[in-house]
Structure formats: structure tokens, C-alpha cells
Scaffold this motif. Structure first.
Motif, PDB file in Angstrom:
ATOM      1  N   ARG A  86      -6.791  -5.842  -3.177  1.00 47.39           N
ATOM      2  CA  ARG A  86      -7.506  -4.597  -3.505  1.00 47.39           C
ATOM      3  C   ARG A  86      -8.562  -4.820  -4.583  1.00 47.39           C
ATOM      4  NH1 ARG A  86      -3.849   0.857  -2.808  1.00 47.39           N
ATOM      5  NH2 ARG A  86      -3.194   0.401  -0.673  1.00 47.39           N
ATOM      6  N   CYS A  87      -8.147  -5.388  -5.710  1.00 46.45           N
ATOM      7  CA  CYS A  87      -9.120  -5.597  -6.789  1.00 46.45           C
ATOM      8  C   CYS A  87      -9.762  -6.973  -6.719  1.00 46.45           C
ATOM      9  CB  CYS A  87      -8.451  -5.391  -8.150  1.00 46.45           C
ATOM     10  SG  CYS A  87      -7.150  -6.605  -8.535  1.00 46.45           S
ATOM     11  N   ARG A  88      -9.205  -7.865  -5.875  1.00 45.54           N
ATOM     12  CA  ARG A  88      -9.721  -9.214  -5.673  1.00 45.54           C
ATOM     13  C   ARG A  88      -9.551 -10.110  -6.885  1.00 45.54           C
ATOM     14  NH1 ARG A  88      -9.261  -9.679  -0.847  1.00 45.54           N
ATOM     15  NH2 ARG A  88     -10.479 -11.613  -0.988  1.00 45.54           N
ATOM     16  N   ASN A  89      -8.724  -9.703  -7.844  1.00 45.22           N
ATOM     17  CA  ASN A  89      -8.480 -10.518  -9.034  1.00 45.22           C
ATOM     18  C   ASN A  89      -7.324 -11.478  -8.802  1.00 45.22           C
ATOM     19  OD1 ASN A  89     -10.450  -9.449 -10.843  1.00 45.22           O
ATOM     20  ND2 ASN A  89      -9.206  -7.611 -11.087  1.00 45.22           N
ATOM     21  N   LEU A  90      -7.336 -12.586  -9.555  1.00 48.48           N
ATOM     22  CA  LEU A  90      -6.199 -13.498  -9.565  1.00 48.48           C
ATOM     23  C   LEU A  90      -5.185 -12.985 -10.574  1.00 48.48           C
ATOM     24  CD1 LEU A  90      -7.989 -16.977  -9.457  1.00 48.48           C
ATOM     25  CD2 LEU A  90      -6.718 -15.854  -7.602  1.00 48.48           C
ATOM     26  N   VAL A  91      -3.932 -12.810 -10.146  1.00 43.87           N
ATOM     27  CA  VAL A  91      -2.896 -12.228 -11.001  1.00 43.87           C
ATOM     28  C   VAL A  91      -1.665 -13.126 -11.008  1.00 43.87           C
ATOM     29  CG1 VAL A  91      -3.692  -9.867 -10.647  1.00 43.87           C
ATOM     30  CG2 VAL A  91      -2.018 -10.848  -9.073  1.00 43.87           C
ATOM     31  N   ASP A 145      -2.446  -3.112   4.171  1.00 45.53           N
ATOM     32  CA  ASP A 145      -3.817  -3.536   3.883  1.00 45.53           C
ATOM     33  C   ASP A 145      -3.874  -4.813   3.057  1.00 45.53           C
ATOM     34  OD1 ASP A 145      -2.777  -1.855   1.737  1.00 45.53           O
ATOM     35  OD2 ASP A 145      -4.754  -2.055   0.810  1.00 45.53           O
ATOM     36  N   GLY A 146      -2.691  -5.406   2.725  1.00 46.81           N
ATOM     37  CA  GLY A 146      -2.674  -6.673   2.018  1.00 46.81           C
ATOM     38  C   GLY A 146      -1.797  -6.674   0.781  1.00 46.81           C
ATOM     39  N   ALA A 147      -1.945  -7.741  -0.038  1.00 51.28           N
ATOM     40  CA  ALA A 147      -1.176  -7.888  -1.270  1.00 51.28           C
ATOM     41  C   ALA A 147      -1.739  -6.967  -2.345  1.00 51.28           C
ATOM     42  CB  ALA A 147      -1.218  -9.340  -1.729  1.00 51.28           C
ATOM     43  N   PRO A 191      -1.342   6.427  -1.454  1.00 50.20           N
ATOM     44  CA  PRO A 191      -1.252   5.014  -1.856  1.00 50.20           C
ATOM     45  C   PRO A 191      -1.951   4.061  -0.897  1.00 50.20           C
ATOM     46  CG  PRO A 191       0.775   5.680  -0.803  1.00 50.20           C
ATOM     47  CD  PRO A 191      -0.094   6.905  -0.841  1.00 50.20           C
ATOM     48  N   GLY A 192      -2.185   4.485   0.341  1.00 43.88           N
ATOM     49  CA  GLY A 192      -2.723   3.584   1.354  1.00 43.88           C
ATOM     50  C   GLY A 192      -4.235   3.488   1.348  1.00 43.88           C
ATOM     51  N   ARG A 193      -4.749   2.464   2.020  1.00 40.74           N
ATOM     52  CA  ARG A 193      -6.179   2.275   2.199  1.00 40.74           C
ATOM     53  C   ARG A 193      -6.452   1.950   3.662  1.00 40.74           C
ATOM     54  NH1 ARG A 193      -5.546   4.096  -1.922  1.00 40.74           N
ATOM     55  NH2 ARG A 193      -6.416   3.594  -3.971  1.00 40.74           N
TER      56      ARG A 193
END
Length: 502
Positions: A22-27, A36-38, A64-66
Motif C-alpha cells: 500500500r505505502c510501498r515502504n520497506l518495513v 490487494d497485497g501485504a 479497510p479494502g482497496r
């Protein structure tokens, strides 16, 4: 400036090797895997606290969904199987302690602390109900964990602190005390006492004058200046006055007046009634420029017949700082693209950059000053509404729907930029501290904005649009080489005002 540089204050995201879809950040770790993914912890928290009309089924639910194109949708439409139903009240919400939602936890914890039935107190029941029904009850949980808040709530529960202004006045002055008091006033559990800033000024003035009680040569004239000049003036100011700036200015003048009278008494053994022009000239020449703030003291004593007709020149700005038009336009573009910055901060920066609104006035804007209809959106800063550029309308609409009213302590707030203090708007200083993230220079940016606008419209029209006096806008027009102060005020047609934004 990068997006990482524009991130606001607060706990930074943990870095790691897992990519959030969603945010495309490394966490460091992924909280859940949805269709829709992790999803990382920060994105999960945002998702389970967003509600509205589902983009697919149009039902008003938790969103909550996208969708594949980024629309906010409900659990059923998104195919999310994570349990997001409170086990106590059955509402859709993030499940926290014991599977309960934040609202139920607030109700349970406050009931245990405040003991509203021992004996029954309808005001305490109302306080619990109001705090549990805020848009962000999880923030109430965070506030309740603060030691200062715990102590106050425990005192109310033990009935050692009565719900009255007199009881709160008896407590040592503290932000936590005023925070709780304003919360009670905002929810009509305690009666209002007028403008909180005026009340604080009165308390400050009492303390300031008390420090000179043993020096009557200073105390008496300072009390006249503080109470009969400033306090009386503040009490009669119109409702639209920015009391934050008005009281700050009064405090500075009273403080500088006290310093001046101490200097007269200590250095020259004089009462203020005995001063001569050379004393004023000497005082101004050997100290900082803030000493010029005694001008109103001298003027007030002259008008009341308490002093001589002494020269008291107003402080003049040494320079008028400016930035470039290019840097201003680049700043507007940066603010628009800074998706990771809190939207309220971006809206404040946009208004400041487009219209040159003083920070104090900007902080006290109300949501109803923005009007939208079929013809577009306008903002009322002066006697005529100013057009908001069409590409920016979605940002303003989003802030009005979700940002301006979302403060948990400020439910149903009328302010465009509400404070964390219930019933209040953000202070000018606090707002400017937020805008520092964009590296704006307050005076230089404002001067450049007014300089640029003065080349597009005549001073009378700008005065009506921006709320500045005609004299101020005439000065900026002269600086811009556009001396049109005598032109009639006319409302510009749409598209004539503000920089082109594409």
C-alpha cells in the motif's frame, strides 16, 4: 525536497526488508495479507479506522479494502476475512483489548475510574458518552494513559476534585488542567467563561502585577496601563479578532513597559511622570529594538493627561525581505505533491502561498468560510470570496470531510484547523511550526505573494479578496510598480486570481 524530508514529526517508520503493497515502504514486518497485497502496521491502522460510503456497494461501513484502482471499499467487497467486529458492541472497528473496539474500552475504563454511579452523576455519564463517541476514541485511550490525565481523572472519581471552575482554578496551573477544563466546557459539562485566551491573559496580568507589589512607583502606573488600557480594550474587541495575537501583543507591551519603569527607577530614580525626552532617546538608543514597544505606554499616558507630549516614533522595519516568484511557485508545487504530509498542514500552506494570509488569521479560519457550489469553490478571507483553483478543490474537499473535524477532543469543531485543546483553533505559533516542514520564510513568502498578486489586480480588489487594508495593498502595488490604488474594487472573474496550477 524529498518525501522523506517532508515527513512530519512523530515516530518514524521502522526500516526492514518487507515491502508494503500500500505505502510501498520497506518495513520490519507485515501486519496482514489482504487480497490487494501485504499491509504494514501503519497502513493497517489507517485502514481499520476509515469509514464512509463503499465505492462499490455504496453502504456506509468500515472501509479497510482497496479496489484494483485504489478505491476505498468495505470488507465484503474487498474479500477481507480478518475479524473486524467488536465482540462487545458488534460494530465494525479495529479489535483491541479483549476483542473490544476503542469506544468500548474508553467506556469501560472511564466508568471504572470516574464511578458515575457512586453516587449517580449525570455529568460524568455524559462525559464518558461524549469521549467514547469521538471519531478517534483510540486517541482518548492514549490520553488517559498520561500520568497527568490519570491523576485528574482519579481525583474526579474519588470526588476530591469537583466539576467546577473554582476547583480547577485552585489547582496549580498546568496544560493538563486547562486541557481537561476546556474538554468539559466544550461538551457543556462546565459553563463557558468566554474566550480562553482572554481568561489566560487576565491570570497572567495578575501574576505580572503581583511581582511589583513591593514597588508602588512601578505597580500603580503599570496597573493602569495593563488593566485600564489593554484589558479593557481586549474585552471590547469584536468576535472576529484574533485573540491569540492580541493578547500576545498586549503581554509584550506590558512586559516592556515594566522593564522601562524599572530602568527609570533603578538608573535614574525617576517615576514615569517625571521623564523627559532625553530619557526616552537614551533608553531606545542603548538597548534592543523591542524597547520601542513602550510607545503605546507613552501614548496612553499622553492621552489620559498623565504624561507630557513626548515623541514616540513607531518602530519601522529595517528591510522588507522577499523571495522569488519561482521559489513561491515551486513551493506550491511541492506542497501539492507532498502526499505523506498531514493534509491540514498542506491546506494551510496552500492558503498562505496563494493568498498571503497572515498566520494568525490563517489559524483562526472557520470551515464555513470555504464554500462550494456548481461553479467551483471559494474561500472568504475578505469582503469578497476568493476563488480556489480547480485542481486544488479535491484537496480542500478531503480536508473538510475528514481533517477539519477529526480531532478527538474537538468533535464538531467549527475551525478549519482545530487545536488539540477542545473548542479551540490551533495557535498561530503551532501552525507555523507545522509549516516549517516546507522551509517557508514567513515574511519573505508573504511579501512575495502580495507582490505577485499586486501585478494581477488593483489594490482595492485585492483588499476585498484578501482582507488586507487598501493602504497595505497600495504599498505592495507601488513596490510591484503597479500604482492603481484609485481603481474601483471589482470582483475578478474566475480564472483571473492566483497562479496557474496544472
Amino acid at each position: 525536497m524529498t518525501m522523506n524530508e517532508l515527513r512530519g514529526r512523530g515516530r518514524p517508520r521502522s526500516s526492514g526488508t518487507h515491502r508494503c503493497d500500500r505505502c510501498r515502504n520497506l518495513v520490519a514486518r507485515i501486519r496482514v495479507h489482504w487480497p490487494d497485497g501485504a499491509v504494514c502496521g501503519a497502513c493497517f491502522s489507517s485502514a481499520v479506522n476509515a469509514s464512509g460510503a463503499c465505492a462499490h456497494c455504496r453502504e456506509f461501513r468500515l472501509l479497510p479494502g482497496r479496489s484494483p484502482i485504489g478505491e476505498e471499499i468495505c470488507r465484503d467487497c474487498a474479500g477481507i476475512t480478518t475479524n473486524l467486529t467488536c465482540s462487545k458492541c458488534g460494530r465494525e472497528a479495529e479489535r483491541r483489548r479483549g476483542g473490544h473496539c476503542a469506544a468500548c474500552i474508553v467506556t469501560e475504563d472511564l466508568t471504572g475510574i470516574l464511578k458515575p454511579n457512586e453516587p449517580p452523576d449525570l455529568r460524568l455519564h455524559r462525559l464518558i458518552r461524549e469521549l467514547a463517541s469521538t471519531d478517534r476514541p483510540r486517541s482518548i485511550i492514549t490520553w488517559m494513559r498520561l500520568p497527568e490525565a490519570q491523576a485528574l481523572l482519579n481525583s474526579i472519581g474519588a470526588r476530591t476534585l469537583e466539576l467546577s471552575h473554582e476547583s480547577f482554578d485552585a489547582l496549580p496551573p498546568a496544560h493538563s488542567v486547562e486541557h481537561l477544563r476546556e474538554m468539559l466546557v466544550h461538551h457543556h459539562i462546565l459553563p463557558g467563561r468566554g474566550d480562553i485566551r482572554l481568561f489566560r491573559f487576565e491570570a497572567w496580568l495578575d501574576t505580572r502585577l503581583g511581582s511589583f507589589e513591593d514597588r508602588p512607583r512601578i505597580h500603580q502606573p503599570l496597573e493602569v496601563f495593563g488593566r485600564w488600557h489593554h484589558l479593557r480594550r481586549l474585552r471590547t474587541m469584536p468576535p472576529q479578532t484574533n485573540m491569540d495575537y492580541a493578547t500576545r501583543s498586549a503581554k509584550q507591551e506590558i512586559t516592556e513597559a515594566g522593564k522601562f519603569m524599572v530602568w527609570l527607577d533603578t538608573e535614574h530614580g525617576l517615576h514615569i511622570d517625571k521623564i523627559r525626552q532625553e530619557h526616552i532617546d537614551l533608553y531606545w538608543s542603548e538597548g534592543p529594538s523591542t524597547r520601542k514597544h513602550i510607545r503605546n505606554l507613552l501614548q496612553q499616558r499622553k492621552l489620559t493627561g498623565k504624561g507630557r507630549a513626548l515623541k514616540a516614533k513607531a518602530r519601522q522595519a529595517v528591510a522588507s525581505p522577499m523571495s522569488s516568484t519561482t521559489s513561491r511557485l515551486n513551493a506550491i508545487r511541492t506542497v501539492i505533491e507532498a502526499d505523506e504530509v498531514y493534509l491540514g498542514t498542506r491546506i494551510a500552506a496552500i492558503i498562505f502561498l496563494l493568498y498571503g494570509t497572515p498566520i494568525g488569521k490563517l489559524a483562526s479560519l472557520q470551515s464555513n468560510q470555504i464554500h462550494a457550489d456548481a461553479n467551483g469553490m471559494t474561500i472568504a478571507l475578505g469582503s469578497q470570496p476568493a476563488t480556489i483553483p480547480e485542481p486544488l478543490i479535491p484537496l480542500f474537499t478531503d480536508h473538510l470531510r475528514h481533517g477539519a473535524n477529526s480531532r478527538s477532543m474537538n468533535k464538531e469543531s467549527p475551525w478549519l484547523f482545530p487545536s488539540t485543546m477542545a473548542g479551540q483553533h490551533i495557535s498561530g505559533n503551532a501552525l507555523w511550526n507545522r509549516l516549517k516542514i516546507f522551509d517557508l520564510q514567513p515574511l519573505a513568502t508573504r511579501n512575495t505573494t502580495l507582490f505577485d498578486l499586486s501585478k494581477e489586480l488593483d489594490p482595492a480588489s485585492l483588499s476585498a479578496l484578501l482582507g488586507y487594508t487598501s493602504m497595505t495593498m497600495t504599498k505592495h502595488a507601488a513596490h510591484a510598480g503597479m500604482q492603481m490604488g484609485s481603481y474601483p474594487a471589482t470582483m475578478p472573474t474566475r480564472g483571473e486570481f492566483g497562479p496557474e496550477i496544472t
